[in-house]
Design an enzyme around this catalytic site. Sequence first.
Site, PDB file in Angstrom:
ATOM      1  N   LYS A 117     -53.608 -28.782 -35.139  1.00 26.33           N
ATOM      2  CA  LYS A 117     -53.468 -27.401 -34.680  1.00 26.33           C
ATOM      3  C   LYS A 117     -54.359 -27.130 -33.467  1.00 26.33           C
ATOM      4  CE  LYS A 117     -55.764 -23.822 -36.470  1.00 26.33           C
ATOM      5  NZ  LYS A 117     -56.151 -22.831 -35.437  1.00 26.33           N
ATOM      6  N   ASN A 118     -55.601 -27.591 -33.542  1.00 23.53           N
ATOM      7  CA  ASN A 118     -56.543 -27.302 -32.474  1.00 23.53           C
ATOM      8  C   ASN A 118     -56.284 -28.114 -31.214  1.00 23.53           C
ATOM      9  OD1 ASN A 118     -57.855 -25.435 -34.082  1.00 23.53           O
ATOM     10  ND2 ASN A 118     -59.314 -26.930 -34.877  1.00 23.53           N
ATOM     11  N   ARG A 164     -51.280 -20.759 -41.013  1.00 23.36           N
ATOM     12  CA  ARG A 164     -51.701 -20.875 -39.613  1.00 23.36           C
ATOM     13  C   ARG A 164     -52.087 -22.318 -39.278  1.00 23.36           C
ATOM     14  NH1 ARG A 164     -56.477 -18.502 -38.606  1.00 23.36           N
ATOM     15  NH2 ARG A 164     -56.100 -19.166 -36.458  1.00 23.36           N
ATOM     16  N   ARG A 190     -66.443 -14.620 -31.377  1.00 22.92           N
ATOM     17  CA  ARG A 190     -66.386 -15.879 -30.650  1.00 22.92           C
ATOM     18  C   ARG A 190     -66.911 -15.625 -29.240  1.00 22.92           C
ATOM     19  NH1 ARG A 190     -61.145 -19.639 -32.129  1.00 22.92           N
ATOM     20  NH2 ARG A 190     -61.484 -19.696 -34.359  1.00 22.92           N
ATOM     21  N   CYS A 202     -58.216 -14.844 -37.562  1.00 19.95           N
ATOM     22  CA  CYS A 202     -59.156 -14.782 -38.678  1.00 19.95           C
ATOM     23  C   CYS A 202     -60.445 -14.093 -38.245  1.00 19.95           C
ATOM     24  CB  CYS A 202     -59.477 -16.183 -39.196  1.00 19.95           C
ATOM     25  SG  CYS A 202     -58.101 -17.009 -40.000  1.00 19.95           S
ATOM     26  N   ASP A 222     -64.825 -26.324 -39.639  1.00 22.30           N
ATOM     27  CA  ASP A 222     -63.531 -26.098 -40.286  1.00 22.30           C
ATOM     28  C   ASP A 222     -63.396 -26.877 -41.599  1.00 22.30           C
ATOM     29  OD1 ASP A 222     -62.781 -24.369 -38.330  1.00 22.30           O
ATOM     30  OD2 ASP A 222     -61.340 -25.703 -37.364  1.00 22.30           O
TER      31      ASP A 222
END
Length: 417
Positions: free
Chosen positions: A22-23, A398, A121, A116, A306
Amino acid sequence: MSAYVISGGRRLEGCVSVHGAKNSVLPILAATILSGGVSVIHNCPNLSDVAASIAILEHLGCHVRREGETVTVDSAGLDRCDIPEKLMREMRSSVIFLGPILARTGQARVSMPGGCELGPRPVDLHLAALRRLGAEIREAGGNLHCSAPRGLRAAEINLSIPSVGATENVMLAACGARGTTVINNAAREPEIWDLQQFLNACGARVRGAGSSVIAVEGGIPLHAAEHRVIADRICAATYLSAAALAGGEVTVEGVPRAQLAPVTDLFTAAGCRLREEPHRVTLTSDGRLRRVPPVRTAPYPGFPTDAQPPVMAALTRAAGSSVFVETIFENRYRHTQELARMGADIRVEGRVAVVTGVPALHGAGLEAADLRGGAALVVAALGAEGESEITGIHHIRRGYDGLPRNLAALGANIAEV
């Protein structure tokens, strides 16, 4: 409202292939804007964050087609430079589109991103770096108005922290800047390397990904490319966590073992048996784990933030007490309240959590508050006695493609209702 219903206490056995990261895929999809041609991205997982990225590309005027795990992006028709608030709020990483839109069109209008709620950030890092490249940015009412009236120009960027998102945004914007941009204290994650591979396949000249210094030679015409996204190391860590707690023998395929070293080293310390090959890792566990040395999250190659929630869930039944120190996100411990509903003994003070193992967990009604915290609840439910129902699974979608299907293939009793 959808939910996962899990009856715990079943050993997990078998092999699972890990989907695309995903990242990694999100910045690569944003990067397709730069070429103005047809890019083909393989191993693209079916995630809600990917769907949000595709919606942004289509809003900008790109034509996107998905066939299985392959997504084709034709960015020739891009005719907008704005992203509305509704699309920006779909995911926290949507700010990654700022750099490539600015490089392609010379201007960009976006709102602050959503996703989320893990705490603030450092979006200011993105903005400060883009300003160093010559962007003029005005913030008003939660919106960012960006322009480069004299074009982007190369600069030396010194990041105060090795932010993954800021590193990626600078790399993307720098492709459209005149001269060679140097990023100091760059993030070193494998996903950064994957983005470099895609950009170079498009004709860019980027070097240094995987180290703390990245150089981007900008102003080079780019062309479309074909690329395969690397496997998701956090997804792999989640399956290993589930096997460690529930017991059994599970093999994860597709992730280089070096990328999983912080997690596999921890499970070895917890008493699991690990067999590692270049691109596959097998974990064997009897479910009786022991305490581990303090776990401190850190940028790559340190322990990934994560992976912290699912690994913490795996240690809720470990003999003794394990200490976690979260250094990346302020609100990364919200899953601990739900784990406590299952009988877990977790004490949190600020950024420190002390997990004292209990003899057993019991099923409960649970609600996922964020992506990785939701994964932690799934791990705990698999190792608990009785039935658990987990709501809020839109967060889990997600970042995990086919999670119930893959776990069921390993022998878990899990259903989406």
